[in-house]
Design a protein around this motif. Structure first.
Motif, PDB file in Angstrom:
ATOM      1  N   LYS A 190      38.720  43.100  33.677  1.00 43.56           N
ATOM      2  CA  LYS A 190      37.287  42.600  33.580  1.00 43.56           C
ATOM      3  C   LYS A 190      37.313  41.037  34.098  1.00 43.56           C
ATOM      4  N   TYR A 191      38.431  40.549  33.807  1.00 44.69           N
ATOM      5  CA  TYR A 191      38.480  38.914  34.269  1.00 44.69           C
ATOM      6  C   TYR A 191      38.779  38.879  35.972  1.00 44.69           C
ATOM      7  N   CYS A 192      39.358  39.839  36.295  1.00 47.27           N
ATOM      8  CA  CYS A 192      39.478  39.816  37.985  1.00 47.27           C
ATOM      9  C   CYS A 192      37.975  40.357  38.437  1.00 47.27           C
ATOM     10  N   ASP A 193      37.171  41.058  37.889  1.00 37.13           N
ATOM     11  CA  ASP A 193      35.908  41.536  38.305  1.00 37.13           C
ATOM     12  C   ASP A 193      34.977  40.088  38.010  1.00 37.13           C
ATOM     13  N   ILE A 226      48.681  38.824  37.955  1.00 35.93           N
ATOM     14  CA  ILE A 226      47.343  38.500  36.919  1.00 35.93           C
ATOM     15  C   ILE A 226      47.976  38.620  35.486  1.00 35.93           C
ATOM     16  N   ILE A 227      48.725  39.577  35.259  1.00 36.80           N
ATOM     17  CA  ILE A 227      49.305  39.718  33.815  1.00 36.80           C
ATOM     18  C   ILE A 227      50.137  38.575  33.579  1.00 36.80           C
ATOM     19  N   ARG A 228      51.079  38.288  34.207  1.00 34.11           N
ATOM     20  CA  ARG A 228      51.597  36.915  33.826  1.00 34.11           C
ATOM     21  C   ARG A 228      50.843  35.687  33.778  1.00 34.11           C
ATOM     22  N   TYR A 229      49.669  35.625  34.729  1.00 37.32           N
ATOM     23  CA  TYR A 229      49.035  34.509  34.594  1.00 37.32           C
ATOM     24  C   TYR A 229      48.209  34.309  33.157  1.00 37.32           C
ATOM     25  N   SER A 230      47.830  35.638  32.688  1.00 40.48           N
ATOM     26  CA  SER A 230      47.318  35.733  31.446  1.00 40.48           C
ATOM     27  C   SER A 230      47.730  34.969  30.300  1.00 40.48           C
TER      28      SER A 230
END
Length: 504
Positions: free
Chosen positions: A162-165, A180-184
């Motif tokens: 959802k964040y990427c969208d 993106i998983i690490r960034y979160s």
């Protein structure tokens, strides 16, 4: 004689469709091949799925080859999962042989050597047209089932998608997803917590470990661009023959997770892309999955449920799926119950477990007044099989022991030179083998982090400069005050000195 005629009549009624069909061979009764008892499969029911089973060396691959090349000749495209690497010969006409002539003489059916139009595909480093899919195309639900995530981990993955969208970050490959998983839970922790809620670092760590495990099976080669368009599986040549798409999988036998991942992706894409077909005269596409146990071997319950659901629904799109394996027990019962065609080659009984498996296999077939199914399953020769099918109205046809025709194409593999020539001549090779690495989540987030780090460093430097300036300013003020005092004292001393002189 009367029972023999009854057998012939029974087979003619069950295997002599009025519409277009594929000739497989002739029925056998009491060891005799009866050419007048022709066994034909109606094209109309070829989207009802099927099974080709039997012990090693009994002729499963050749049966697959016979059906595939005849579908191609009828204008139906085919996809073959070539796990053992022995199906590429379908591109070339048979070289012929004396035993083929003898077999077709018994069948009273002419033998005509013929090759089929073929595309060679690959999902790994093997030669062929590369099949890929992006992480975004998979979506969080399918990916969670492939990775066997818990409900909490699935929720986190959904938030990340959802964040990427929302931020227009393309998720193309596993590198993007890991970033993106690490960034979160690191650089973007506050941003995520503000808009989507707090994300547990322990949960993201577990997800990352499962992604790494998938990568170790070669999934990093599969995820990425350019995405394969499933409509390219439906191509026909200038003569109207359907292409036989041979997917080379010889290097993934020890990587069943990758095989399951690919299969689920492909089936889901076909199901969502192809239109509803209804009651068509022939299928749009037929898939043959060799060594089918690899799909189910290490699949989680959630993944199995997903595969079973798609198999149940995909036939409405005009797609038939045929599983090729050694024993029907390799296929889950829920899937086995969906199969309209069953072709059982010989089974071998070397142990008590084997005998039990044969008994169970025999129970999967309809009762027959002409055969003792359990015993005949161990007596079948190479290129012979027990067949149970559906007629044009979807009714079960009688069980029949069949001597199968020989493939029209080569019963051997292509040479390396032939294979390379076939691949380089492909019209769709340039489309899919071009290397594409456009800016995606990994690159965008890396730049974002770099900009944030530079901004943070600049702000820190500015704070340091102000601190130094403030310290310098205080020092300067103190020096001025001291200087004033000193100056005042000097002035006073000077004034007093002058006064003293005047008094003297």
């Amino acid at each position: 004689m009367e029972k023999k005629q009854k057998f012939i009549t029974s087979i003619r009624q069950g295997y002599n469709p009025k519409g277009d069909s594929i000739y497989l061979g002739a029925g056998m009764y009491v060891g005799e091949v009866l050419s007048e008892a022709a066994v034909k499969l109606p094209l109309k029911t070829m989207n009802r799925h099927g099974l080709i089973a039997g012990a090693t060396g009994t002729g499963k691959s050749k049966t697959l080859q016979i059906i595939a090349e005849n579908l191609s000749e009828k204008g139906v495209p085919v996809l073959l999962m070539d796990v053992k690497g022995d199906l590429s010969g379908i591109a070339k006409p048979s070289d012929g042989a004396e035993f083929i002539n003898e077999r077709h003489k018994l069948l009273d059916f002419p033998f005509k050597p013929k090759g089929s139009p073929v595309e060679i595909l690959s999902i790994s480093d093997q030669q062929g047209i590369r099949l890929r899919a992006t992480v975004s195309e998979f979506g969080p639900v399918l990916l969670s089932r492939i990775l066997d995530l818990s409900s909490a981990q699935t929720g986190i993955l959904a938030i990340i998608f959802k964040y990427c969208d929302d931020k227009h970050l393309p998720l193309l490959d596993l590198k993007d997803l890991k970033k993106i998983i690490r960034y979160s839970t690191e650089e973007g922790k506050d941003e995520f917590e503000k808009d989507y809620g707090r994300i547990s670092k322990a949960s993201t760590g577990a997800i990352l470990r499962k992604i790494v495990s998938l990568e170790q099976q070669g999934a990093d080669l599969f995820f990425g661009e350019r995405s394969f368009e499933v409509n390219d599986l439906l191509r026909k040549d200038h003569d109207g023959y359907g292409y036989v798409n041979v997917l080379r999988l010889t290097d993934i036998q020890d990587r069943p997770k990758l095989f399951s991942t690919f299969m689920l992706s492909l089936l889901a894409e076909v199901y969502t892309t192809f239109p509803e077909k209804g009651d068509a005269d022939k299928p749009e596409l037929v898939m043959f999955i060799d060594e089918a146990h690899l799909i189910f071997e290490e699949a989680s319950d959630a993944l199995l449920d997903q595969i079973e659901s798609i198999i149940k629904l995909i036939r409405s799109k005009g797609v038939g799926i045929y599983f090729v394996t050694q024993n029907p027990a390799d296929i889950p019962e829920e899937v086995l119950g969906q199969l309209g065609l069953k072709i059982q080659h010989a089974l071998r009984a070397f142990t008590a477990k084997d005998r039990k498996a044969i008994k169970l296999a025999a129970e999967n077939y309809p009762l027959s007044e002409f055969y003792d199914t359990k015993n005949i399953l161990t007596a079948l020769g190479i290129g012979e099989a027990m067949i149970s099918a559906l007629d044009e109205k979807g009714r079960p046809s009688p069980l029949v022991a069949t001597m199968l025709r020989a493939p029209m194409s080569r019963m051997d593999i292509l040479s390396e030179i032939e294979l390379e020539k076939l691949i380089t001549q492909s019209e769709i090779l340039p489309k899919y083998n071009e290397k594409v690495d456009r800016e995606s989540a990994h690159e965008i987030l890396t730049k974002k982090i770099e900009i944030a780090e530079k901004k943070e460093a600049k702000e820190k430097a500015e704070k340091e400069r102000k601190k130094i300036n403030k310290t310098s300013s205080r020092k300067s003020n103190m020096e001025s005050a001291v200087l004033k005092v000193l100056t005042s004292a000097t002035f006073i001393r000077g004034a007093l000195g002058i006064l003293n002189k005047l008094l003297k």
